[in-house]
Design an enzyme around this catalytic site. Structure first.
Site, PDB file in Angstrom:
ATOM      1  N   HIS A 161       0.835  -1.217   0.000  1.00 24.26           N
ATOM      2  CA  HIS A 161       0.000   0.000   0.000  1.00 24.26           C
ATOM      3  C   HIS A 161       0.865   1.259   0.000  1.00 24.26           C
ATOM      4  O   HIS A 161       0.466   2.283   0.540  1.00 24.26           O
ATOM      5  CB  HIS A 161      -0.960   0.025   1.189  1.00 24.26           C
ATOM      6  CG  HIS A 161      -1.662  -1.276   1.399  1.00 24.26           C
ATOM      7  ND1 HIS A 161      -2.808  -1.627   0.724  1.00 24.26           N
ATOM      8  CD2 HIS A 161      -1.351  -2.359   2.175  1.00 24.26           C
ATOM      9  CE1 HIS A 161      -3.187  -2.847   1.092  1.00 24.26           C
ATOM     10  NE2 HIS A 161      -2.309  -3.321   1.963  1.00 24.26           N
ATOM     11  N   SER A 282      13.830  21.515 -16.919  1.00 19.55           N
ATOM     12  CA  SER A 282      12.618  22.269 -17.215  1.00 19.55           C
ATOM     13  C   SER A 282      13.002  23.541 -17.940  1.00 19.55           C
ATOM     14  O   SER A 282      14.076  24.094 -17.729  1.00 19.55           O
ATOM     15  CB  SER A 282      11.908  22.601 -15.901  1.00 19.55           C
ATOM     16  OG  SER A 282      11.112  23.750 -16.046  1.00 19.55           O
ATOM     17  N   LYS A 288      15.092  21.933 -11.680  1.00 15.04           N
ATOM     18  CA  LYS A 288      14.470  20.647 -11.948  1.00 15.04           C
ATOM     19  C   LYS A 288      15.369  19.667 -12.691  1.00 15.04           C
ATOM     20  O   LYS A 288      16.123  20.036 -13.568  1.00 15.04           O
ATOM     21  CB  LYS A 288      13.209  20.844 -12.797  1.00 15.04           C
ATOM     22  CG  LYS A 288      12.155  21.644 -12.104  1.00 15.04           C
ATOM     23  CD  LYS A 288      11.305  20.781 -11.216  1.00 15.04           C
ATOM     24  CE  LYS A 288      10.139  20.269 -12.020  1.00 15.04           C
ATOM     25  NZ  LYS A 288       9.238  19.514 -11.165  1.00 15.04           N
ATOM     26  N   GLU A 295       9.298   8.185 -17.142  1.00 10.71           N
ATOM     27  CA  GLU A 295       7.946   8.723 -17.367  1.00 10.71           C
ATOM     28  C   GLU A 295       7.461   8.398 -18.774  1.00 10.71           C
ATOM     29  O   GLU A 295       6.307   8.015 -18.983  1.00 10.71           O
ATOM     30  CB  GLU A 295       7.925  10.242 -17.140  1.00 10.71           C
ATOM     31  CG  GLU A 295       7.964  10.606 -15.670  1.00 10.71           C
ATOM     32  CD  GLU A 295       8.018  12.103 -15.405  1.00 10.71           C
ATOM     33  OE1 GLU A 295       7.918  12.494 -14.252  1.00 10.71           O
ATOM     34  OE2 GLU A 295       8.174  12.886 -16.375  1.00 10.71           O
TER      35      GLU A 295
END
Ligand code: ARG
Length: 465
Positions: A161, A282, A288, A295
Site C-alpha cells: 500500500h 525544465s 528541476k 515517465e
C-alpha cells in the site's frame, strides 16, 4: 480500360481509375516498405522452388536472382523509387523486377498471391524482431543481476500500500523485476514458435494448382513448420496479436519499474539518483531534473496496450479468408516492436550504468516505519504465543512507541516487557534491520544469503539462453 492503358497490376477488369484519395487510402507502401528485405528473401525462395519443380526455367530463375540483387542495391543506396500507385511493397518490387528483367519478372508470381506473400513477409520480419527483443531483454536481465549483486546487502523498506511494510534488500527488489522479465522472455520465445510457420503455398486462399514443394521453401527460409491450412494461413494474425500481448505485458513490467524510479528519485524520497543522461530539465524551473525516460516508458506502455486492442478488434469481425482489413495489422505491430526495442535498449543501459542507490535514505525511511513489527510478533510466537495474540500485542507496542516518538529497537527492555513477559534481552537482535533480513532465509526470501544464491541461479540461467 484496355491493356495498353493499364496502370495497375490488377486493373484489367476496371473501367475507371481510383481517385487520388482512394489511392492514398488503400496504399500501404509508406509503412510496409520496411519489409523489403523479407519480401525479396521470400520471393527468391519461392522462385528457387518453382525452378526446382520445373515450373520456372533455370534462365528465368537466374534473371530473377540478378534482378533482385539490383533491386536490393537500389533500395540500400536510396535510389529505389517507391510508388504510391503501386500500392504496397510487394507490387513495388515485382514491378521493378519486371522493368529490369522482363518476362521472367512477370513469372515470379506463379503459384503465389499477395495474400500468402504478405503473411510470409510479416512472419519473417516479426521473427527477426523477436530475436532482437530477446537479445535486449537478456541485456536488461544482465543489468538487473549486476545491480542486484552490487546491492545484495543494501536494506530498503519493502512496501505494501506504498507504506513501509518490512525490510528487504535493494538486490531482492531488483530480482523481483528479473523474474518478471524472465517470464516475458519465455512468452516471446513461445510466441516465436508460432510465428515461425510458413504461409507460402496457400496462394490467395485455397492453395495452388502447380506442383509446389512447400517444405523446401520452409527450410530455405528457416521456418520450423508449414501453416497447415491455406485459409488460416492467409487470414489469421493471431501470431502478431500474441506478440503484441507479450509486448504489452513486458512494457507493463517496465512501466511498474518506471513508476518506482520516478518515486525513488523524487527528492522527497531520494532512494536513487538517475544519471543526467536519462533525465531532462525544465524550460522555466532551473532546479528541476525530471525522470523523463521512466515517465515516457510509463506513457508509451499505454500506446503498446492500445496497439494490442487495435489488433484484437481488427481480427474479431473478419470472416475467412483474407480481407483488406489485415493491411491494418502492420502499423500497430511495427509501432509495438519499435517502442519495445527502444525501451528495452534504454532500460538495459540505465539499469546497468545509470542508477546510484542512496543507502542512507532508505535506512532513514526504514527507521520511521516500524518495519520490524512483524519480527516482534514472530519473536513472541516462537516463545509460545498464538500469532493472532502476538499481532494484537505488537499493535499496542507500536501505538506506544509512536507516542514516544521512537522506533521499536529504541524502546527499553523494561518498556517492552510491560506488554509481554515473554520478551527477553535477545529481542533486540530480532528488531534490527539486519536481524529481520537475515531471518528470512529460505528460497525466495530477502536474506542476503538467499539473494546471493538467487543471483547465482539467475546467472546460470542467463548463460543457458
Ligand atoms: N498490402 C496488402 C496487405 O498488407 C497485401 C495483400 C493484399 N492482397 C489483396 N488481395 N488485396 O495485406
Amino acid at each position: 480500360m484496355n491493356h495498353s492503358t493499364q496502370q495497375y497490376t490488377w486493373d484489367g477488369r476496371f473501367s475507371e481509375p481510383v481517385s487520388e484519395l482512394v489511392k492514398r487510402y488503400t496504399a500501404s507502401v509508406h509503412f510496409d516498405q520496411r519489409m523489403w528485405r523479407q519480401d525479396i528473401q521470400a520471393s527468391l525462395a519461392h522462385a528457387r522452388m518453382l525452378a526446382r519443380q520445373g515450373i520456372l526455367s533455370e534462365t528465368d530463375l537466374s534473371d530473377i536472382e540478378r534482378g533482385m540483387a539490383l533491386i536490393q542495391a537500389e533500395i540500400e543506396s536510396g535510389q529505389f523509387e517507391w510508388s504510391l500507385t503501386l500500392e504496397d511493397v510487394h507490387f513495388n518490387i515485382e514491378k521493378r523486377l519486371s522493368a529490369l528483367i522482363g518476362d521472367a519478372g512477370k513469372r515470379l508470381h506463379t503459384g503465389r498471391s499477395r495474400n500468402d506473400q504478405v503473411a510470409t513477409d510479416i512472419r519473417l520480419y516479426l521473427r527477426d524482431g523477436i530475436d532482437r527483443v530477446l537479445a535486449l531483454l537478456k541485456a536488461l536481465k544482465r543489468a538487473l543481476i549486476t545491480l542486484a549483486e552490487r546491492e545484495a546487502y543494501t536494506p530498503m523498506p519493502g512496501f505494501t500500500h506504498l507504506q513501509v511494510a518490512q525490510p528487504v534488500t535493494f538486490g531482492h527488489h531488483m530480482l523481483a523485476y528479473l523474474e518478471m522479465f524472465r517470464r516475458d522472455g519465455e512468452r516471446f520465445r513461445d510466441c516465436r514458435r508460432r510465428v515461425n510457420c510458413l504461409p507460402l503455398g496457400a496462394a490467395a486462399l485455397a492453395g495452388t494448382t502447380y506442383p509446389i514443394d512447400r517444405t523446401s521453401v520452409a527450410i530455405e527460409l528457416g521456418f520450423e513448420a508449414l501453416c497447415e491450412n491455406s485459409l488460416d494461413a492467409v487470414s489469421d494474425r493471431d501470431f502478431a496479436i500474441e506478440f503484441c500481448a507479450a509486448a504489452a505485458l513486458c512494457m507493463t513490467h517496465i512501466s511498474r519499474l518506471s513508476e518506482e524510479l520516478v518515486l525513488w528519485m523524487n527528492p522527497q524520497v531520494g532512494f536513487v539518483r538517475i544519471a543526467d543522461r536519462f533525465c531532462t530539465g525544465s524550460s522555466i524551473m532551473p532546479q528541476k531534473k525530471n525522470p523523463d525516460v521512466p515517465e515516457l516508458a510509463r506513457g508509451k506502455t499505454g500506446r503498446v496496450n492500445g496497439n494490442l486492442v487495435a489488433l484484437l478488434t481488427l481480427m474479431k469481425g473478419q470472416p475467412l479468408a483474407y480481407n483488406k482489413d489485415n493491411q491494418e495489422d502492420k502499423e500497430p505491430l511495427f509501432d509495438t516492436l519499435d517502442t519495445l526495442l527502444d525501451t528495452l535498449a534504454i532500460f538495459a543501459d540505465m539499469m546497468e550504468n545509470g542508477i546510484t542507490v542512496v543507502a542512507s535514505r532508505m535506512e532513514q525511511a526504514l527507521q520511521k516505519g516500524f518495519a520490524t513489527a512483524t519480527d516482534l510478533a514472530d519473536y513472541l510466537v516462537k516463545r509460545g504465543m498464538p500469532f493472532r495474540d502476538a499481532h494484537a500485542v505488537v499493535g499496542r507496542v507500536v501505538k506506544f512507541a509512536e507516542g514516544e516518538g521512537k522506533d521499536l529497537p529504541e524502546l527499553t527492555l523494561a518498556q517492552l516487557r510491560e506488554f509481554s513477559p515473554l520478551i527477553g534481552e535477545d529481542v533486540f537482535a530480532a528488531l534490527t534491520i539486519e536481524g529481520a533480513l537475515s531471518a528470512r532465509n529460505h528460497v525466495g526470501g530477502t536474506a542476503p544469503e538467499q539473494v546471493k544464491a538467487a543471483i547465482h541461479r539467475a546467472r546460470e540461467r542467463l548463460a543457458g539462453t
